[in-house]
Scaffold this active site. Structure first.
Site, short mmCIF file in Angstrom:
data_model
loop_
_atom_site.label_atom_id
_atom_site.label_comp_id
_atom_site.label_asym_id
_atom_site.label_seq_id
_atom_site.Cartn_x
_atom_site.Cartn_y
_atom_site.Cartn_z
CG ASP A 192 -1.88 -1.21 1.16
OD1 ASP A 192 -2.23 -1.63 0.04
OD2 ASP A 192 -2.22 -1.75 2.23
NE ARG A 193 2.36 2.47 -5.21
CZ ARG A 193 2.17 1.26 -5.78
NH1 ARG A 193 2.32 0.15 -5.07
NH2 ARG A 193 1.87 1.16 -7.06
CG LEU A 194 1.80 2.78 4.16
CD1 LEU A 194 1.01 2.27 5.39
CD2 LEU A 194 1.95 4.30 4.26
#
Ligand code: FMN
Length: 214
Positions: A192-194
């Protein structure tokens, strides 16, 4: 505007990076990741993008191959009279970027370059295959040339004159640079792009390690 590219996306799930678990020396951490990329059979694991900025302040990037890594820095070889050579002469500050898509990893490096010693360049030059030595001798890298035939002819004559096999034949305009780093960022893609982004900054003879927001 075509929208087809916007839908290309993937989740990054292959690893994690922690400021507690990384090596306290970024050059060792880089070596560790390089070894993992080699073991995972990533394509061109030692390829890195070198960015330079000359006195015209226009950045320029290209791929070069990493040929040496130790606790002093990162070595690559090139033509000292190429565009990159001229830019590094005007401004020795440069950045390197490794990207291993299969590992979902990127490493950014910044620092100052210095030419390696003549002895180091000679040793590496001698270790290259003869055809590569000839190409380095005959190619005026980054200069405009008339056509490919011109290059092939130069290469043929150099072979006939056995220029590639004569000892001590490294051209004086060809050799290595060592980037002495003062900044690294190790990036590991996460879900999730973290993503994880761990930075090493060299201040007061010590590598300060911290995390950046993705
Ligand atoms: C996979 C790959 C590896 C390369 N390795 C080198 C290298 O080690 N040294 C080099 O001078 N050029 C290398 N090149 C070519 C450079 O990208 C570039 O075309 C050349 O050095 C001229 O750059 P310049 O005009 O900015 O100086 C490589 C290119 C690729 C795609």
């Amino acid at each position: 505007m075509e929208k087809r590219f916007q839908s290309i996306r993937k989740q990054y799930v292959k690893g994690a990076l922690s400021e507690i678990l990384v090596d306290n020396n970024p050059l060792r951490q880089l070596e560790f990741w390089l070894n993992e990329a080699i073991l995972a059979e990533c394509i061109e694991p030692t390829a890195m993008v070198l960015s330079t900025v000359g006195s015209d302040m226009m950045p320029s990037s290209r791929v070069v191959l990493m040929k040496g890594l130790d606790l002093t820095g990162i070595v690559f070889y090139t033509n000292y009279e190429s565009l990159k050579g001229k830019q590094l002469n005007e401004n020795p500050q440069a950045s390197l970027l490794f990207f291993w898509p299969d590992m979902e990893r990127q490493v950014r490096v910044q620092g100052t370059v210095r030419k390696v010693t003549d002895q180091e360049s000679d040793e590496y030059f001698e270790s290259r295959p003869e055809a590569s030595r000839i190409s380095a001798i005959v190619s005026p890298q980054s200069s405009e040339i008339i056509d490919r035939e011109w290059l092939i002819e130069r290469s043929k004559s150099a072979f006939e004159m056995q220029m590639g096999s004569q000892p001590g034949n490294r051209p004086s305009n060809w050799g290595g640079y060592r980037l002495i780093p003062n900044y690294f960022e190790f990036w590991q893609g996460r879900e999730d792009r973290l993503h994880d982004r761990i930075v090493y900054q060299y201040v007061d003879n010590y590598w300060r390690i911290f995390r950046l927001a993705p």
